[in-house]
Design an enzyme around this catalytic site. Structure first.
Site, PDB file in Angstrom:
ATOM      1  N   LYS A  11       0.285  -1.707   0.085  1.00 50.74           N
ATOM      2  CA  LYS A  11       0.195   0.049   0.101  1.00 50.74           C
ATOM      3  C   LYS A  11       0.620   0.987  -0.731  1.00 50.74           C
ATOM      4  CE  LYS A  11      -4.083  -2.166   2.875  1.00 50.74           C
ATOM      5  NZ  LYS A  11      -4.506  -2.191   3.682  1.00 50.74           N
ATOM      6  N   PHE A  59     -15.580   3.883   7.654  1.00 49.16           N
ATOM      7  CA  PHE A  59     -13.719   4.008   7.354  1.00 49.16           C
ATOM      8  C   PHE A  59     -13.685   4.307   5.473  1.00 49.16           C
ATOM      9  CE2 PHE A  59     -13.895  -0.554   8.411  1.00 49.16           C
ATOM     10  CZ  PHE A  59     -13.642  -1.190   7.238  1.00 49.16           C
ATOM     11  N   ARG A  87      -1.527 -14.508   4.905  1.00 45.31           N
ATOM     12  CA  ARG A  87      -2.829 -13.519   5.517  1.00 45.31           C
ATOM     13  C   ARG A  87      -1.840 -13.697   7.302  1.00 45.31           C
ATOM     14  NH1 ARG A  87      -7.459  -9.859   4.455  1.00 45.31           N
ATOM     15  NH2 ARG A  87      -8.020 -10.969   6.940  1.00 45.31           N
ATOM     16  N   THR A  93      -5.275  -6.815  10.865  1.00 40.25           N
ATOM     17  CA  THR A  93      -5.935  -5.841  10.244  1.00 40.25           C
ATOM     18  C   THR A  93      -5.053  -4.078  11.154  1.00 40.25           C
ATOM     19  OG1 THR A  93      -7.539  -6.669   9.370  1.00 40.25           O
ATOM     20  CG2 THR A  93      -7.828  -4.340   9.451  1.00 40.25           C
ATOM     21  N   ARG A 104       2.672  -6.674   9.945  1.00 42.62           N
ATOM     22  CA  ARG A 104       1.868  -5.396  10.230  1.00 42.62           C
ATOM     23  C   ARG A 104       2.465  -4.604  11.228  1.00 42.62           C
ATOM     24  NH1 ARG A 104      -4.041  -6.848   7.898  1.00 42.62           N
ATOM     25  NH2 ARG A 104      -3.579  -5.586   6.077  1.00 42.62           N
ATOM     26  N   HIS A 117      -1.936  -4.791   2.252  1.00 38.14           N
ATOM     27  CA  HIS A 117      -3.306  -6.152   1.465  1.00 38.14           C
ATOM     28  C   HIS A 117      -2.713  -7.043   0.896  1.00 38.14           C
ATOM     29  CE1 HIS A 117      -7.359  -7.319   0.334  1.00 38.14           C
ATOM     30  NE2 HIS A 117      -6.275  -7.767  -0.732  1.00 38.14           N
TER      31      HIS A 117
HETATM   32  P1  IDP Z   1      -7.894  -5.839   6.071  1.00 41.16           P
HETATM   33  O1  IDP Z   1      -7.047  -5.805   5.482  1.00 41.16           O
HETATM   34  O2  IDP Z   1      -7.072  -7.337   6.704  1.00 41.16           O
HETATM   35  O3  IDP Z   1      -8.248  -7.241   4.921  1.00 41.16           O
HETATM   36  P2  IDP Z   1     -10.698  -5.677   5.876  1.00 41.16           P
HETATM   37  O4  IDP Z   1     -11.261  -5.376   7.322  1.00 41.16           O
HETATM   38  O5  IDP Z   1     -10.774  -5.570   4.859  1.00 41.16           O
HETATM   39  O6  IDP Z   1      -8.522  -5.432   6.409  1.00 41.16           O
HETATM   40  O7  IDP Z   1     -10.450  -4.197   6.262  1.00 41.16           O
HETATM   41  C1  IDP Z   1      -9.413  -3.322   4.738  1.00 41.16           C
HETATM   42  C2  IDP Z   1      -8.720  -2.561   4.787  1.00 41.16           C
HETATM   43  O8  IDP Z   1      -9.606  -1.335   5.865  1.00 41.16           O
HETATM   44  C3  IDP Z   1      -7.931  -2.781   5.312  1.00 41.16           C
HETATM   45  O9  IDP Z   1      -6.547  -3.416   5.242  1.00 41.16           O
HETATM   46  C4  IDP Z   1      -7.486  -1.374   6.775  1.00 41.16           C
HETATM   47  O10 IDP Z   1      -6.582  -0.093   5.821  1.00 41.16           O
HETATM   48  C5  IDP Z   1      -8.558  -0.296   6.333  1.00 41.16           C
HETATM   49  N1  IDP Z   1     -10.016  -0.533   7.438  1.00 41.16           N
HETATM   50  C6  IDP Z   1     -10.472  -1.738   8.249  1.00 41.16           C
HETATM   51  N2  IDP Z   1     -11.079  -1.089   9.125  1.00 41.16           N
HETATM   52  C7  IDP Z   1     -10.607   0.019   9.924  1.00 41.16           C
HETATM   53  C8  IDP Z   1     -10.714   0.641  10.736  1.00 41.16           C
HETATM   54  O11 IDP Z   1     -12.088   0.597  11.817  1.00 41.16           O
HETATM   55  N3  IDP Z   1     -10.662   2.285  10.717  1.00 41.16           N
HETATM   56  C9  IDP Z   1      -9.819   3.083  10.105  1.00 41.16           C
HETATM   57  N4  IDP Z   1      -9.232   1.086   8.002  1.00 41.16           N
HETATM   58  C10 IDP Z   1      -9.886   0.419   8.606  1.00 41.16           C
HETATM   59 MG    MG Z   2     -10.041  -7.543   3.984  1.00 40.10          MG
END
Ligand code: IDP
Ligand code: MG
Length: 146
Positions: A11, A59, A87, A93, A104, A117
């Protein structure tokens, strides 16, 4: 278990902090084969399509703005059990909750700038890989396990 493909994106927060090499090294050292990779910018609409499942969440605007307009590195990785394995290597996350030694934990800034991602399921990988790569851009010969 079988050989799978997964999509990883380095990213903008990681690209801008010169972490491309460090992050790719984590995957290579863990046994993944890089079978496709590019550096590109995508627009806001494409970012919204990519993160479609999150549309409507608080978000979502910040998330799609973060991904759009800045250089990103989509990468297709291949190995046994690639989706779950990637993962695991990426970590939770929220980097504050990510296990020690995960990408991360070691590199991400916060939940909104979490560096990487990774596809979360076979269905996601099947949708996300063609989002960035045509079959002709994928180096099939490198998919065979060494
Ligand atoms: P992941 O990337 O671990 O699969 P997802 O829940 O799919 O997580 O969310 C996609 C992306 O959205 C995350 O990687 C993060 O950048 C952002 N994100 C998810 N939840 C939040 C939040 O609560 N606050 C701000 N950004 C978030
Ligand atoms: Mg995701």
């Amino acid at each position: 278990m079988s050989v799978e493909r997964t999509l990883v994106i380095i990213k903008p927060d990681a690209v801008s902090r010169e972490l491309i090499g460090d992050i790719l090294l984590r995957f290579e050292h863990a046994g993944f084969h890089i079978i496709a990779m590019k550096m590109i910018r995508i627009g806001r609409q494409e970012a919204e399509m990519f993160y479609e499942e999150h549309r409507g969440k608080p978000f979502f605007p910040a998330l799609t703005e973060m991904l759009a307009g800045e250089p990103i590195i989509p990468v297709v990785l291949s190995c046994e059990n690639a989706i779950a394995k990637a993962r695991e290597l990426i970590g939770a996350t929220d980097p504050a909750l990510a296990a020690e030694g995960t990408i991360r934990h070691d590199f991400a800034l916060d939940k909104s700038h979490n560096s990487v991602h990774g596809s979360d399921s076979p269905a996601s990988a099947a949708r996300e890989i063609p989002f960035f790569f045509g079959e002709a851009e994928i180096c099939h010969s490198r998919e065979v396990l060494r």
